[in-house]
Design a protein around this motif. Structure first.
Motif, PDB file in Angstrom:
ATOM      1  N   ARG A 165       0.814  -1.215   0.000  1.00  0.00           N
ATOM      2  CA  ARG A 165       0.000   0.000   0.000  1.00  0.00           C
ATOM      3  C   ARG A 165       0.849   1.267   0.000  1.00  0.00           C
ATOM      4  NH1 ARG A 165      -5.084   2.262   1.713  1.00  0.00           N
ATOM      5  NH2 ARG A 165      -4.712   4.296   2.685  1.00  0.00           N
ATOM      6  N   VAL A 171      -0.121   4.310  -2.626  1.00  0.00           N
ATOM      7  CA  VAL A 171      -1.074   5.328  -2.185  1.00  0.00           C
ATOM      8  C   VAL A 171      -0.343   6.599  -1.781  1.00  0.00           C
ATOM      9  CG1 VAL A 171      -2.899   5.876  -0.527  1.00  0.00           C
ATOM     10  CG2 VAL A 171      -2.700   3.559  -1.457  1.00  0.00           C
ATOM     11  N   THR A 218      -1.510   9.559  -5.779  1.00  0.00           N
ATOM     12  CA  THR A 218      -1.665   8.103  -5.840  1.00  0.00           C
ATOM     13  C   THR A 218      -1.503   7.590  -7.265  1.00  0.00           C
ATOM     14  OG1 THR A 218      -3.065   7.986  -3.887  1.00  0.00           O
ATOM     15  CG2 THR A 218      -3.285   6.210  -5.486  1.00  0.00           C
ATOM     16  N   LEU A 270      -5.756  -1.717   0.218  1.00  0.00           N
ATOM     17  CA  LEU A 270      -6.100  -0.597  -0.651  1.00  0.00           C
ATOM     18  C   LEU A 270      -7.561  -0.201  -0.511  1.00  0.00           C
ATOM     19  CD1 LEU A 270      -4.203  -1.696  -3.897  1.00  0.00           C
ATOM     20  CD2 LEU A 270      -3.477   0.002  -2.211  1.00  0.00           C
ATOM     21  N   GLY A 330      -6.791   4.820  -1.633  1.00  0.00           N
ATOM     22  CA  GLY A 330      -6.541   3.452  -2.063  1.00  0.00           C
ATOM     23  C   GLY A 330      -7.398   3.039  -3.239  1.00  0.00           C
TER      24      GLY A 330
END
Length: 357
Positions: free
Chosen positions: A167, A171, A178, A202, A211
């Motif tokens: 992640r 992100v 992102t 996410l 996410g």
């Protein structure tokens, strides 16, 4: 049509059209055209060729290198040998019986489509994007590395590298960040496998979390680059099932779903033997009985299977690491060891932490 009045095969026409439309670079178009002899349009055939071994990174395969531009293609015989070699390596993995069957079917389907295409029959496109579900230590990353290697060796991926992300790698912290971070990781993975560990993370954070943007960017990349990129979404079973329910369109875009079962006690003991053999160690009979009994207790406990706390092969590795350190202390205390003593782990070298899983 070429100068002989014959049309190129449908596969060759698709490659040429993608090159004309700018979807493929010249080098990649030539690589795909020369991937198999019967796919090559006659007006691309050089007058002379020399056979040699070309280094493809993970392997050395007999190929035909053209005298004009160095494009290469794998011979039919070497392709059959390659398929058998892949199956042999797959079957050397301990356990994972259901998973092996799914992968065998997937590679067999791809091979049959290749043969149909060579004979100008309609061929179904093979999408290699995958979802891995399994507890820690069940071999998800190892299998992703296996897939990257073999998809490259079969000519499906151009490079065969494995890029592992989580992640934090995808992100961002503000609007637009992102998508930028995710695209950077996608670019790193082009030609290979992008392995997204704990992909369910996410979806955490609600509708305002970035996410979701990472998921959307990954799905788009999986579609846009499906001929030279494989995306693997991996995580624990329960969390991944919830993640897929929140993203109902994902299963259709990631058609290969592999479930990594927890190992049995016998399989974990075999894994321990293999880990030790690679380091030139072995278990004494008493140590084997002690380790086997403890592994049986762990796998028999109702909280193990289906519980992400159960470490599987990772648990075995941690126990062995601790046993090696205790053996070292014991040997120095006992005096100068001989070769047999240096290689052998005894029952007293194994200890367990309370509640260890």
């Amino acid at each position: 049509m070429n100068k002989t009045g014959k049309r190129p095969s449908p596969a060759a026409e698709r490659i040429l059209n993608r090159y004309v439309q700018g979807e493929l670079a010249l080098a990649e178009a030539l690589r795909q055209l020369y991937a198999f002899p019967s796919r090559t349009p006659e007006h691309f055939q050089p007058a002379k060729s020399t056979t040699q071994v070309v280094d493809l990174g993970h392997s050395r395969l007999p190929t035909v290198k053209t005298a004009e531009d160095g494009a290469k293609r794998t011979s039919a015989d070497s392709y059959e040998d390659l398929f058998r070699e892949m199956l042999d390596e797959l079957n050397r993995f301990i356990g994972l019986h259901r998973l092996k069957n799914v992968l065998h079917e997937a590679f067999a389907f791809a091979e049959i489509q290749r043969r149909r295409e060579e004979l100008n029959l309609k061929a179904e496109p093979v999408v290699w994007h995958m979802i891995f579900q399994g507890n820690p230590g069940t071999g998800k990353t190892t299998m992703a590395r296996f897939m990257a290697k073999w998809l490259h060796r079969f000519g499906i991926l151009s490079k065969g590298q494995l890029v592992e992300v989580e992640r934090a790698d995808l992100v961002g912290e503000y609007i637009g960040h992102t998508a930028q971070k995710t695209r950077e990781q996608i670019q790193r993975a082009l030609g290979g496998v992008l392995f997204v560990d704990e992909a369910y993370s996410l979806a955490r954070g609600g509708s305002k979390d970035f996410g979701r943007e990472a998921v959307d960017t990954l799905v788009k990349a999986a579609e846009d680059h499906r001929t030279d990129l494989v995306v693997v979404l991996a995580g624990y079973p329960r969390e991944m099932e919830a993640f897929l329910r929140l993203n109902p369109g994902l299963p259709s875009r990631f058609p290969i779903q592999l479930h990594f079962d927890d190992y049995s006690a016998d399989e974990l003991l075999s894994i321990a033997d293999r880990m030790l053999a690679e380091r030139e160690y072995r278990l004494s009979p008493d140590a084997r009985r002690r380790l086997s009994a403890w592994l049986s207790e762990q796998t028999a406990a109702g909280t193990c299977f289906g519980n992400a706390r159960f470490g599987n092969a990772r648990l075995v590795r941690n126990v062995l690491e601790r046993a090696l350190r205790r053996q070292a202390r014991r040997l120095l205390r006992e005096g100068i060891p001989d070769r047999e003593a240096l290689m052998t782990l005894r029952a007293e070298d194994f200890t367990w932490e309370v509640g260890e899983r």
